[in-house]
Write a protein that holds these residues in place. Structure first.
Motif, PDB file in Angstrom:
ATOM      1  N   MET A 122       0.861  -1.573   0.211  1.00  0.00           N
ATOM      2  CA  MET A 122       0.065  -0.240   0.153  1.00  0.00           C
ATOM      3  C   MET A 122       0.937   1.653   0.015  1.00  0.00           C
ATOM      4  O   MET A 122       0.470   2.112  -0.797  1.00  0.00           O
ATOM      5  CB  MET A 122      -0.772  -0.710   0.868  1.00  0.00           C
ATOM      6  CG  MET A 122      -1.773   1.402   1.035  1.00  0.00           C
ATOM      7  SD  MET A 122      -2.819   1.633  -0.664  1.00  0.00           S
ATOM      8  CE  MET A 122      -4.282  -0.092   0.375  1.00  0.00           C
ATOM      9  N   GLU A 127      -9.450   0.740   4.380  1.00  0.00           N
ATOM     10  CA  GLU A 127      -8.886   1.314   3.275  1.00  0.00           C
ATOM     11  C   GLU A 127      -9.886   2.080   2.614  1.00  0.00           C
ATOM     12  O   GLU A 127     -10.912   1.457   2.453  1.00  0.00           O
ATOM     13  CB  GLU A 127      -8.637  -0.040   2.387  1.00  0.00           C
ATOM     14  CG  GLU A 127      -8.181  -0.109   0.660  1.00  0.00           C
ATOM     15  CD  GLU A 127      -7.970  -0.912   0.320  1.00  0.00           C
ATOM     16  OE1 GLU A 127      -6.379  -0.730  -0.041  1.00  0.00           O
ATOM     17  OE2 GLU A 127      -8.855  -1.304  -0.751  1.00  0.00           O
ATOM     18  N   CYS A 184     -12.566   4.137  -0.132  1.00  0.00           N
ATOM     19  CA  CYS A 184     -12.509   3.559  -1.584  1.00  0.00           C
ATOM     20  C   CYS A 184     -12.057   4.058  -2.541  1.00  0.00           C
ATOM     21  O   CYS A 184     -11.913   3.406  -3.391  1.00  0.00           O
ATOM     22  CB  CYS A 184     -13.859   3.344  -1.375  1.00  0.00           C
ATOM     23  SG  CYS A 184     -14.488   5.242  -1.522  1.00  0.00           S
ATOM     24  N   TYR A 185     -11.819   5.195  -2.325  1.00  0.00           N
ATOM     25  CA  TYR A 185     -10.874   6.164  -3.382  1.00  0.00           C
ATOM     26  C   TYR A 185      -9.745   5.465  -3.835  1.00  0.00           C
ATOM     27  O   TYR A 185      -8.999   5.841  -4.772  1.00  0.00           O
ATOM     28  CB  TYR A 185     -11.161   7.468  -3.000  1.00  0.00           C
ATOM     29  CG  TYR A 185     -10.308   7.917  -1.994  1.00  0.00           C
ATOM     30  CD1 TYR A 185      -9.409   8.025  -1.522  1.00  0.00           C
ATOM     31  CD2 TYR A 185     -11.554   8.219  -1.121  1.00  0.00           C
ATOM     32  CE1 TYR A 185      -8.798   8.386  -0.464  1.00  0.00           C
ATOM     33  CE2 TYR A 185     -10.925   8.542   0.413  1.00  0.00           C
ATOM     34  CZ  TYR A 185      -9.155   8.763   0.791  1.00  0.00           C
ATOM     35  OH  TYR A 185      -8.738   9.425   1.888  1.00  0.00           O
ATOM     36  N   THR A 206      -9.540   2.565  -4.255  1.00  0.00           N
ATOM     37  CA  THR A 206      -9.102   1.244  -5.271  1.00  0.00           C
ATOM     38  C   THR A 206      -9.747   0.936  -6.659  1.00  0.00           C
ATOM     39  O   THR A 206     -10.223   2.047  -7.085  1.00  0.00           O
ATOM     40  CB  THR A 206     -10.712   0.142  -4.411  1.00  0.00           C
ATOM     41  OG1 THR A 206     -11.901   1.289  -4.779  1.00  0.00           O
ATOM     42  CG2 THR A 206     -10.288   0.708  -2.941  1.00  0.00           C
ATOM     43  N   HIS A 207     -10.280  -0.684  -6.637  1.00  0.00           N
ATOM     44  CA  HIS A 207      -9.935  -0.018  -8.611  1.00  0.00           C
ATOM     45  C   HIS A 207     -11.330   0.246  -8.547  1.00  0.00           C
ATOM     46  O   HIS A 207     -11.961   0.494  -9.471  1.00  0.00           O
ATOM     47  CB  HIS A 207      -9.491  -2.257  -9.286  1.00  0.00           C
ATOM     48  CG  HIS A 207     -10.167  -2.032 -10.324  1.00  0.00           C
ATOM     49  ND1 HIS A 207      -9.532  -1.711 -11.704  1.00  0.00           N
ATOM     50  CD2 HIS A 207     -11.183  -2.608 -11.050  1.00  0.00           C
ATOM     51  CE1 HIS A 207     -10.099  -2.181 -12.540  1.00  0.00           C
ATOM     52  NE2 HIS A 207     -11.091  -2.452 -12.141  1.00  0.00           N
ATOM     53  N   GLU A 208     -12.224  -0.555  -7.621  1.00  0.00           N
ATOM     54  CA  GLU A 208     -13.944  -0.491  -7.960  1.00  0.00           C
ATOM     55  C   GLU A 208     -14.353   0.777  -7.936  1.00  0.00           C
ATOM     56  O   GLU A 208     -15.429   1.587  -9.033  1.00  0.00           O
ATOM     57  CB  GLU A 208     -14.706  -1.216  -7.284  1.00  0.00           C
ATOM     58  CG  GLU A 208     -14.840  -2.755  -6.812  1.00  0.00           C
ATOM     59  CD  GLU A 208     -13.737  -2.808  -6.039  1.00  0.00           C
ATOM     60  OE1 GLU A 208     -12.626  -4.395  -6.570  1.00  0.00           O
ATOM     61  OE2 GLU A 208     -12.975  -1.998  -5.891  1.00  0.00           O
ATOM     62  N   TYR A 209     -13.889   1.899  -7.253  1.00  0.00           N
ATOM     63  CA  TYR A 209     -14.135   3.328  -7.626  1.00  0.00           C
ATOM     64  C   TYR A 209     -13.889   3.290  -8.482  1.00  0.00           C
ATOM     65  O   TYR A 209     -13.926   4.750  -8.798  1.00  0.00           O
ATOM     66  CB  TYR A 209     -12.783   4.037  -6.006  1.00  0.00           C
ATOM     67  CG  TYR A 209     -13.563   5.464  -6.175  1.00  0.00           C
ATOM     68  CD1 TYR A 209     -14.733   5.879  -4.767  1.00  0.00           C
ATOM     69  CD2 TYR A 209     -12.913   6.547  -6.708  1.00  0.00           C
ATOM     70  CE1 TYR A 209     -14.674   7.439  -5.350  1.00  0.00           C
ATOM     71  CE2 TYR A 209     -12.661   8.354  -6.794  1.00  0.00           C
ATOM     72  CZ  TYR A 209     -14.072   8.190  -5.724  1.00  0.00           C
ATOM     73  OH  TYR A 209     -14.268   9.529  -5.834  1.00  0.00           O
ATOM     74  N   ASP A 218     -13.601   8.665   3.110  1.00  0.00           N
ATOM     75  CA  ASP A 218     -13.955   7.837   2.451  1.00  0.00           C
ATOM     76  C   ASP A 218     -15.715   7.551   3.126  1.00  0.00           C
ATOM     77  O   ASP A 218     -16.604   6.791   1.513  1.00  0.00           O
ATOM     78  CB  ASP A 218     -13.241   6.365   3.411  1.00  0.00           C
ATOM     79  CG  ASP A 218     -13.912   4.736   2.926  1.00  0.00           C
ATOM     80  OD1 ASP A 218     -13.557   4.626   1.693  1.00  0.00           O
ATOM     81  OD2 ASP A 218     -14.614   4.098   3.778  1.00  0.00           O
ATOM     82  N   ARG A 227     -18.331   6.996  -0.815  1.00  0.00           N
ATOM     83  CA  ARG A 227     -19.260   6.784  -0.935  1.00  0.00           C
ATOM     84  C   ARG A 227     -20.357   6.228  -1.369  1.00  0.00           C
ATOM     85  O   ARG A 227     -21.396   6.004  -1.869  1.00  0.00           O
ATOM     86  CB  ARG A 227     -19.120   5.069   0.803  1.00  0.00           C
ATOM     87  CG  ARG A 227     -17.736   4.673   0.486  1.00  0.00           C
ATOM     88  CD  ARG A 227     -17.307   3.403   1.658  1.00  0.00           C
ATOM     89  NE  ARG A 227     -16.618   2.655   2.436  1.00  0.00           N
ATOM     90  CZ  ARG A 227     -16.105   1.788   1.348  1.00  0.00           C
ATOM     91  NH1 ARG A 227     -16.723   1.013   0.412  1.00  0.00           N
ATOM     92  NH2 ARG A 227     -14.609   1.178   1.114  1.00  0.00           N
TER      93      ARG A 227
END
Length: 251
Positions: free
Chosen positions: A1, A36, A38-39, A41-44, A235, A239
């Motif tokens: 990370m 962690e 969300c911003y 992450t790949h999903e974000y 976060d 979200r």
């Protein structure tokens, strides 16, 4: 990370001849270890690109960015006034940051004109948006001195918020370029975005330096604790924007 966080500043540090902030990234990694955001992450990133592909929605977001920069300037001007004059040269640093935010208010409006000339905005709205930066210079409330705990809180919150904004700008640049109507506007927009990203890197960097110095002065535990709290709050905000149907409902 840690490598992920470092990657966002590495190019800026190389260009500007600045050393990487080893202690800062250690603190950031530790603070994010339990939660962690969300911003990062790949999903974000995927969700951001999906939302940004909607042209009118993305255009409106640039206007919102302009207003947020002006609000950010107001907060920084207060900090520049209230911060201890003999601590880490804070008034000058906060004032320089505020001046950037005031300038960015106009930069986002200019970016809108370059990228979205086919989506006109009313003269009254544009005037209101342009005056937002002027309002940032209005008289401030009565002077007050920040105590050490408030000062650490402000520095950490600004840093985590600016880092989140840096992620957003990095994600936004290719989408901005994709929305341009021709090569000329694409070149102008790319240059504008590069300037915004560079400025955001400088804001993350100077507040990262301040966090390191606060740690060196014996406040490491407090810095990490506040970084955890700030990460959680940013976060949750991210979200709620990206996945509003999944956000907790207030009753």
């Amino acid at each position: 990370m840690k490598e992920f966080y470092e990657s966002f500043l590495k190019e800026w540090c190389n260009i500007n001849g600045r050393p990487m902030l080893t202690l800062y990234f250690d603190v950031l990694t530790e603070a994010h270890g339990e939660h962690e955001p969300c911003y990062v992450t790949h999903e974000y990133g995927e969700k951001f690109r999906a939302i940004a592909s909607e042209r009118k929605h993305f255009a409106a977001q640039q206007l919102n960015n302009s207003v947020e920069e002006a609000f950010g300037a107001q907060r920084l001007l207060r900090l520049a006034r209230d911060a201890p004059k003999d601590t880490l040269n804070l008034p000058e640093k906060f004032l320089r940051h505020a001046e950037d935010e005031i300038r960015h208010n106009g930069v986002f409006l200019a970016l809108y004109d370059v990228v979205f000339p086919d989506i006109p905005i009313s003269a009254s709205l544009k005037s209101e948006l342009e005056e937002a930066s002027v309002r940032a210079n209005y008289p401030l409330p009565v002077d007050r001195d920040l105590d050490l705990n408030e000062l650490i809180l402000e520095v950490v919150q600004i840093n985590i918020g600016e880092f989140r904004n840096l992620v957003q700008l990095k994600l936004a640049k290719p989408m901005i370029e994709a929305h341009c109507l021709d090569d000329s506007s694409r070149s102008k927009a790319s240059e504008i975005m590069d300037g915004l990203i560079s400025d955001e890197c400088s804001h993350v960097y100077y507040t990262g330096v301040l966090m390191e110095r606060l740690c060196d002065q014996g406040h490491r535990d407090r810095v990490i604790s506040l970084a955890k709290e700030a990460t959680y709050l940013f976060d949750q905000e991210a979200r709620q924007y990206m996945w509003p149907s999944d956000a907790p409902q207030v009753t």
